[in-house]
Design a protein around this motif. Structure first.
Motif, mmCIF file in Angstrom:
data_model
loop_
_atom_site.group_PDB
_atom_site.id
_atom_site.type_symbol
_atom_site.label_atom_id
_atom_site.label_comp_id
_atom_site.label_asym_id
_atom_site.label_seq_id
_atom_site.Cartn_x
_atom_site.Cartn_y
_atom_site.Cartn_z
ATOM 1 N N MET A 6 44.788 46.868 36.138
ATOM 2 C CA MET A 6 45.112 45.940 37.206
ATOM 3 C C MET A 6 44.113 44.785 37.280
ATOM 4 O O MET A 6 44.514 43.635 37.480
ATOM 5 C CB MET A 6 45.126 46.722 38.522
ATOM 6 N N THR A 7 42.835 45.058 37.077
ATOM 7 C CA THR A 7 41.833 43.990 37.160
ATOM 8 C C THR A 7 41.985 42.983 36.026
ATOM 9 O O THR A 7 41.865 41.772 36.251
ATOM 10 C CB THR A 7 40.405 44.569 37.140
ATOM 11 N N GLU A 8 42.282 43.463 34.811
ATOM 12 C CA GLU A 8 42.486 42.551 33.686
ATOM 13 C C GLU A 8 43.712 41.682 33.917
ATOM 14 O O GLU A 8 43.719 40.488 33.605
ATOM 15 C CB GLU A 8 42.644 43.319 32.374
ATOM 16 N N LEU A 9 44.763 42.266 34.470
ATOM 17 C CA LEU A 9 45.983 41.522 34.749
ATOM 18 C C LEU A 9 45.725 40.433 35.789
ATOM 19 O O LEU A 9 46.191 39.295 35.635
ATOM 20 C CB LEU A 9 47.079 42.469 35.235
ATOM 21 N N ILE A 10 44.967 40.744 36.812
ATOM 22 C CA ILE A 10 44.632 39.764 37.845
ATOM 23 C C ILE A 10 43.796 38.629 37.261
ATOM 24 O O ILE A 10 44.017 37.456 37.565
ATOM 25 C CB ILE A 10 43.916 40.441 39.032
ATOM 26 N N VAL A 11 42.847 38.951 36.389
ATOM 27 C CA VAL A 11 42.008 37.924 35.767
ATOM 28 C C VAL A 11 42.858 36.990 34.912
ATOM 29 O O VAL A 11 42.699 35.766 34.966
ATOM 30 C CB VAL A 11 40.879 38.574 34.926
ATOM 31 N N LEU A 13 46.078 36.338 35.257
ATOM 32 C CA LEU A 13 46.909 35.537 36.143
ATOM 33 C C LEU A 13 46.122 34.422 36.818
ATOM 34 O O LEU A 13 46.617 33.307 36.983
ATOM 35 C CB LEU A 13 47.579 36.428 37.191
ATOM 36 N N VAL A 14 44.874 34.686 37.202
ATOM 37 C CA VAL A 14 44.031 33.649 37.804
ATOM 38 C C VAL A 14 43.723 32.559 36.793
ATOM 39 O O VAL A 14 43.759 31.363 37.112
ATOM 40 C CB VAL A 14 42.730 34.270 38.378
#
Length: 68
Positions: A6-11, A13-14
């Motif tokens: 989830m953290t890699e996906l958020i990074v 997307l940002v």
């Protein structure tokens, strides 16, 4: 599946939001959606064969025959 949490996906997307901007993201998303839809449609539909007659173009034009 790919080891993306989830953290890699958020990074990711940002970063995409920073590169393209908030105004351009809906256009990119709709374009990607249309591309995926057309690809799925092309892979599931049978191939269409066009059977219309093609016109044969003359090899010489009127201008070249007058010059000779």
């Amino acid at each position: 599946m790919f080891g993306i949490g989830m953290t890699e996906l958020i990074v990711v997307l940002v970063i995409i939001l920073i590169i393209f901007g908030a105004n351009k993201l809906p256009e990119i998303g709709s374009g990607m959606g249309r591309a995926i839809k057309n690809f799925k449609k092309a892979t599931t539909e049978p191939e269409e064969i066009e059977v219309s007659a093609q016109k044969k173009e003359p090899t010489e034009s009127k201008e070249t025959s007058k010059e000779s």
